[in-house]
Design a protein around this motif. Structure first.
Motif, PDB file in Angstrom:
ATOM      1  N   PRO A  21       0.931  -1.391   0.015  1.00  0.00           N
ATOM      2  CA  PRO A  21      -0.302  -0.447  -0.225  1.00  0.00           C
ATOM      3  C   PRO A  21       1.204   0.996   0.410  1.00  0.00           C
ATOM      4  O   PRO A  21       1.628   0.943   0.470  1.00  0.00           O
ATOM      5  CB  PRO A  21      -0.786  -0.767   0.964  1.00  0.00           C
ATOM      6  N   LEU A  22       0.387   3.092  -0.159  1.00  0.00           N
ATOM      7  CA  LEU A  22       1.167   3.708  -0.768  1.00  0.00           C
ATOM      8  C   LEU A  22       0.074   4.283   0.065  1.00  0.00           C
ATOM      9  O   LEU A  22      -1.252   5.104  -0.242  1.00  0.00           O
ATOM     10  CB  LEU A  22       1.009   3.896  -2.739  1.00  0.00           C
ATOM     11  N   THR A  23       0.763   5.692   0.745  1.00  0.00           N
ATOM     12  CA  THR A  23       0.141   6.783   1.167  1.00  0.00           C
ATOM     13  C   THR A  23       0.532   7.632   0.700  1.00  0.00           C
ATOM     14  O   THR A  23       2.014   8.149   0.242  1.00  0.00           O
ATOM     15  CB  THR A  23       0.422   6.917   2.494  1.00  0.00           C
ATOM     16  N   VAL A  24      -0.906   8.724   0.235  1.00  0.00           N
ATOM     17  CA  VAL A  24       0.241  10.287  -0.978  1.00  0.00           C
ATOM     18  C   VAL A  24      -1.017  11.289   0.158  1.00  0.00           C
ATOM     19  O   VAL A  24      -1.921  10.704   0.437  1.00  0.00           O
ATOM     20  CB  VAL A  24      -0.465  10.220  -2.353  1.00  0.00           C
ATOM     21  N   ALA A  25      -0.567  12.610   0.362  1.00  0.00           N
ATOM     22  CA  ALA A  25      -1.017  13.586   0.610  1.00  0.00           C
ATOM     23  C   ALA A  25      -0.642  14.515   0.074  1.00  0.00           C
ATOM     24  O   ALA A  25       0.117  14.800  -1.294  1.00  0.00           O
ATOM     25  CB  ALA A  25      -0.226  13.747   2.059  1.00  0.00           C
ATOM     26  N   THR A  26      -1.847  15.904  -0.170  1.00  0.00           N
ATOM     27  CA  THR A  26      -1.400  16.893  -0.653  1.00  0.00           C
ATOM     28  C   THR A  26      -1.590  18.012  -0.034  1.00  0.00           C
ATOM     29  O   THR A  26      -2.074  17.814   1.318  1.00  0.00           O
ATOM     30  CB  THR A  26      -2.939  17.129  -1.902  1.00  0.00           C
ATOM     31  N   TYR A  27      -1.424  19.452   0.062  1.00  0.00           N
ATOM     32  CA  TYR A  27      -0.879  20.612   1.370  1.00  0.00           C
ATOM     33  C   TYR A  27      -0.617  21.873   0.679  1.00  0.00           C
ATOM     34  O   TYR A  27       0.219  22.139  -0.062  1.00  0.00           O
ATOM     35  CB  TYR A  27       0.623  19.696   2.577  1.00  0.00           C
ATOM     36  N   ASN A  28      -1.453  22.069   0.754  1.00  0.00           N
ATOM     37  CA  ASN A  28      -1.173  24.205   0.387  1.00  0.00           C
ATOM     38  C   ASN A  28      -0.495  23.884   1.501  1.00  0.00           C
ATOM     39  O   ASN A  28      -0.807  24.937   2.880  1.00  0.00           O
ATOM     40  CB  ASN A  28      -2.931  24.836   0.415  1.00  0.00           C
ATOM     41  N   ILE A  29       0.723  25.405   1.505  1.00  0.00           N
ATOM     42  CA  ILE A  29       1.222  24.682   2.939  1.00  0.00           C
ATOM     43  C   ILE A  29       1.517  26.850   3.491  1.00  0.00           C
ATOM     44  O   ILE A  29       2.305  26.995   3.566  1.00  0.00           O
ATOM     45  CB  ILE A  29       2.919  25.069   2.707  1.00  0.00           C
ATOM     46  N   HIS A  30       0.939  27.670   2.591  1.00  0.00           N
ATOM     47  CA  HIS A  30       0.450  29.130   1.889  1.00  0.00           C
ATOM     48  C   HIS A  30       1.901  29.576   2.498  1.00  0.00           C
ATOM     49  O   HIS A  30       2.229  30.753   3.463  1.00  0.00           O
ATOM     50  CB  HIS A  30      -0.227  28.880   3.687  1.00  0.00           C
ATOM     51  N   GLN A  59       1.123  22.886  -2.620  1.00  0.00           N
ATOM     52  CA  GLN A  59       1.042  23.900  -3.424  1.00  0.00           C
ATOM     53  C   GLN A  59       1.769  25.280  -1.893  1.00  0.00           C
ATOM     54  O   GLN A  59       1.532  25.421  -1.171  1.00  0.00           O
ATOM     55  CB  GLN A  59      -0.483  24.191  -3.377  1.00  0.00           C
ATOM     56  N   GLU A  60       1.363  26.281  -3.276  1.00  0.00           N
ATOM     57  CA  GLU A  60       2.391  28.036  -2.938  1.00  0.00           C
ATOM     58  C   GLU A  60       3.372  27.840  -2.280  1.00  0.00           C
ATOM     59  O   GLU A  60       3.845  28.038  -0.592  1.00  0.00           O
ATOM     60  CB  GLU A  60       1.147  28.347  -2.066  1.00  0.00           C
ATOM     61  N   VAL A  61       4.576  27.185  -3.045  1.00  0.00           N
ATOM     62  CA  VAL A  61       5.963  26.939  -2.087  1.00  0.00           C
ATOM     63  C   VAL A  61       6.612  27.697  -2.870  1.00  0.00           C
ATOM     64  O   VAL A  61       6.704  27.945  -3.935  1.00  0.00           O
ATOM     65  CB  VAL A  61       6.360  25.078  -2.142  1.00  0.00           C
ATOM     66  N   VAL A 168      -2.625   7.060 -12.366  1.00  0.00           N
ATOM     67  CA  VAL A 168      -3.116   8.063 -12.508  1.00  0.00           C
ATOM     68  C   VAL A 168      -2.957   9.205 -10.820  1.00  0.00           C
ATOM     69  O   VAL A 168      -4.596   8.681 -10.330  1.00  0.00           O
ATOM     70  CB  VAL A 168      -3.603   8.703 -13.739  1.00  0.00           C
ATOM     71  N   ILE A 169      -2.634   9.424 -10.691  1.00  0.00           N
ATOM     72  CA  ILE A 169      -3.310  10.472  -8.870  1.00  0.00           C
ATOM     73  C   ILE A 169      -3.208  11.565  -9.349  1.00  0.00           C
ATOM     74  O   ILE A 169      -1.606  12.416  -9.634  1.00  0.00           O
ATOM     75  CB  ILE A 169      -2.349  10.271  -7.975  1.00  0.00           C
ATOM     76  N   LEU A 170      -4.108  12.268  -9.373  1.00  0.00           N
ATOM     77  CA  LEU A 170      -4.902  13.770 -10.002  1.00  0.00           C
ATOM     78  C   LEU A 170      -4.449  14.625  -7.732  1.00  0.00           C
ATOM     79  O   LEU A 170      -5.605  14.243  -7.281  1.00  0.00           O
ATOM     80  CB  LEU A 170      -5.399  14.558 -10.541  1.00  0.00           C
ATOM     81  N   MET A 171      -4.022  15.631  -7.489  1.00  0.00           N
ATOM     82  CA  MET A 171      -3.544  15.888  -6.175  1.00  0.00           C
ATOM     83  C   MET A 171      -3.292  17.804  -6.615  1.00  0.00           C
ATOM     84  O   MET A 171      -2.771  18.155  -7.124  1.00  0.00           O
ATOM     85  CB  MET A 171      -2.369  15.697  -4.967  1.00  0.00           C
ATOM     86  N   GLY A 172      -4.263  18.077  -4.735  1.00  0.00           N
ATOM     87  CA  GLY A 172      -4.066  19.821  -4.867  1.00  0.00           C
ATOM     88  C   GLY A 172      -5.381  20.061  -4.642  1.00  0.00           C
ATOM     89  O   GLY A 172      -6.099  19.893  -4.510  1.00  0.00           O
ATOM     90  N   ASP A 173      -5.554  21.557  -4.347  1.00  0.00           N
ATOM     91  CA  ASP A 173      -5.746  22.381  -4.236  1.00  0.00           C
ATOM     92  C   ASP A 173      -6.875  23.264  -5.466  1.00  0.00           C
ATOM     93  O   ASP A 173      -6.297  23.537  -6.323  1.00  0.00           O
ATOM     94  CB  ASP A 173      -5.101  24.079  -3.800  1.00  0.00           C
ATOM     95  N   VAL A 174      -8.050  22.689  -5.402  1.00  0.00           N
ATOM     96  CA  VAL A 174      -8.836  23.280  -7.057  1.00  0.00           C
ATOM     97  C   VAL A 174      -9.577  24.051  -6.964  1.00  0.00           C
ATOM     98  O   VAL A 174     -10.271  24.543  -6.939  1.00  0.00           O
ATOM     99  CB  VAL A 174      -9.643  21.582  -6.890  1.00  0.00           C
ATOM    100  N   ASN A 175      -9.814  24.517  -5.431  1.00  0.00           N
ATOM    101  CA  ASN A 175     -10.502  25.835  -5.287  1.00  0.00           C
ATOM    102  C   ASN A 175     -11.799  25.918  -5.810  1.00  0.00           C
ATOM    103  O   ASN A 175     -12.396  26.811  -5.530  1.00  0.00           O
ATOM    104  CB  ASN A 175      -9.337  26.510  -5.926  1.00  0.00           C
ATOM    105  N   GLU A 176     -12.335  25.288  -5.457  1.00  0.00           N
ATOM    106  CA  GLU A 176     -13.640  25.057  -5.695  1.00  0.00           C
ATOM    107  C   GLU A 176     -14.899  24.781  -4.388  1.00  0.00           C
ATOM    108  O   GLU A 176     -14.772  23.549  -3.955  1.00  0.00           O
ATOM    109  CB  GLU A 176     -14.318  23.543  -6.544  1.00  0.00           C
TER     110      GLU A 176
END
Length: 246
Positions: A21-30, A59-61, A168-176
């Motif tokens: 198994p795999l663990t993934v994360a997305t993080y907008n670090i501001h 994101q925001e790096v 395919v993994i799509l990750m991020g801040d989609v602002n929706e």
């Protein structure tokens, strides 16, 4: 066994290591500025270490420059991971944008320009990883603030997902902000629905701005927010974490 027999013996069969198994994360670090107004990349690094993910979209790096800190370098050194960057702003004074940290080697990267008119430059970082010989494609993105902008950006992103050669993994801040907005409907129709816990604002989350999708969907086991006391102050977004298996 004598020396001749040892030479003639067939090589031992080994089973290739599996990334699952795999663990993934997305993080907008501001920009590593917390809800207390303090710039503290080391605090972001501690959050990442607490999560313990294998692949992280950021994101925001801040990526360096004569007038900007290189926060990605701090995070890479803290985790010991491979790091790739996808700047959406790239000047001698300031480099800034998306990034991916990966426990596994990065085989190739592509930049997807998602800029829209005169709005703030946006983009996606598209990376191919080699996870113990298993290919994995990760797309880290940060979409715009206006609905028309996001609709255009999602159309361009989906055009890039025309391969079934690897997961395919799509990750991020989609602002929706709108649950039934067209961009989310288009993404769900492509990837199938995925859990969307609230991640923003970090102190009292009300909105599901950060998302993780995977194709094929059956690999996605669980999605959860990392809402530790440290994460609630390190950035204005909370990290989103997904657990994936074969």
């Amino acid at each position: 066994m004598n020396q001749v027999a040892a030479v003639l013996a067939p090589p031992a069969q080994t089973t290739p290591a599996s990334p699952w198994p795999l663990t993934v994360a997305t993080y907008n670090i501001h920009s590593a500025i917390g809800t207390d107004g303090r710039f503290d990349p080391e605090r972001i690094a501690r959050v990442l270490l607490d999560i313990g993910a294998d692949v992280i979209a950021l994101q925001e790096v801040p990526l360096g420059g004569s007038e900007s800190a290189d926060v990605l370098k701090v995070l890479q050194e803290a985790t010991g991971f491979h790091a790739v960057e996808g700047p959406t702003e790239d000047t001698p004074q300031r480099r800034y944008g998306n990034a991916v940290l990966s426990r596994y080697p990065v085989q190739a990267t592509r930049a997807i320009d998602l800029s829209f008119g005169s709005r703030e430059a946006r983009g996606a970082l598209d990376a191919d990883l080699a996870c113990h010989g298993q290919p994995l494609r990760v797309v880290a993105t940060h979409l715009g603030l206006r609905p028309a902008e996001r609709r255009d950006q999602i159309k361009r992103l989906l055009q890039a997902f025309d391969t079934d050669r690897m997961p395919v993994i799509l990750m991020g801040d989609v602002n929706e902000w709108f649950v039934w907005g067209r961009p989310l409907r288009w993404l769900v129709s492509h990837f199938e629905a995925a859990p969307a816990p609230r991640t923003f604002p970090a102190r009292w989350p009300l909105f599901s701005l950060d998302r993780i999708w995977i194709s094929p969907r059956r690999r996605l086991l669980k999605v959860q927010v990392h809402a530790s006391p440290l994460a609630r102050v390190a950035s204005d977004h909370l990290p989103l974490v997904a657990h994936i298996d074969a």
